[in-house]
Design a protein around this motif. Structure first.
Motif, PDB file in Angstrom:
ATOM      1  N   GLY A  36       0.820  -1.210   0.000  1.00  0.00           N
ATOM      2  CA  GLY A  36       0.000   0.000   0.000  1.00  0.00           C
ATOM      3  C   GLY A  36       0.847   1.251   0.000  1.00  0.00           C
ATOM      4  O   GLY A  36       0.545   2.219  -0.718  1.00  0.00           O
ATOM      5  N   ARG A  37       1.913   1.264   0.789  1.00  0.00           N
ATOM      6  CA  ARG A  37       2.829   2.414   0.810  1.00  0.00           C
ATOM      7  C   ARG A  37       3.505   2.586  -0.539  1.00  0.00           C
ATOM      8  O   ARG A  37       3.639   3.707  -1.039  1.00  0.00           O
ATOM      9  CB  ARG A  37       3.886   2.238   1.895  1.00  0.00           C
ATOM     10  N   GLU A  38       3.928   1.467  -1.140  1.00  0.00           N
ATOM     11  CA  GLU A  38       4.590   1.537  -2.436  1.00  0.00           C
ATOM     12  C   GLU A  38       3.635   2.054  -3.508  1.00  0.00           C
ATOM     13  O   GLU A  38       4.004   2.877  -4.333  1.00  0.00           O
ATOM     14  CB  GLU A  38       5.141   0.164  -2.824  1.00  0.00           C
ATOM     15  N   GLU A  39       2.399   1.582  -3.479  1.00  0.00           N
ATOM     16  CA  GLU A  39       1.389   2.057  -4.443  1.00  0.00           C
ATOM     17  C   GLU A  39       1.139   3.547  -4.266  1.00  0.00           C
ATOM     18  O   GLU A  39       1.064   4.296  -5.226  1.00  0.00           O
ATOM     19  CB  GLU A  39       0.090   1.274  -4.271  1.00  0.00           C
ATOM     20  N   ARG A  40       1.014   3.993  -3.032  1.00  0.00           N
ATOM     21  CA  ARG A  40       0.791   5.410  -2.750  1.00  0.00           C
ATOM     22  C   ARG A  40       1.967   6.237  -3.248  1.00  0.00           C
ATOM     23  O   ARG A  40       1.784   7.316  -3.803  1.00  0.00           O
ATOM     24  CB  ARG A  40       0.570   5.596  -1.245  1.00  0.00           C
TER      25      ARG A  40
END
Length: 70
Positions: A61-65
């Motif tokens: 999720g952090r990487e996608e954000r």
């Protein structure tokens, strides 16, 4: 300098989270709007829909954000 309209459209600006949470655009975020936003965030993170967010899901999720610039 950015105008107010430009800032409102800048989804990565400092007001982005507030504007996203203010579902009815009345300039305030109610507890219901806040909770709904957090529930939606949890659903996005819970990739396998098991009702739990693992470290790997959180990391993804952090990487996608980061890729989206948010």
């Amino acid at each position: 300098a950015m105008t107010g309209a430009a800032i409102a459209q800048d989804r990565s600006g400092p007001g982005h989270h507030f504007e996203s949470a203010d579902a009815n655009n009345d300039g305030t975020v109610t507890r219901q709007e806040f909770d709904a936003g957090r529930a939606a965030q949890f659903q996005r993170l819970d990739a396998n829909s098991n009702g739990q967010v693992s470290r790997d899901e959180m990391r993804a999720g952090r990487e996608e954000r980061g890729r989206r610039g948010g």
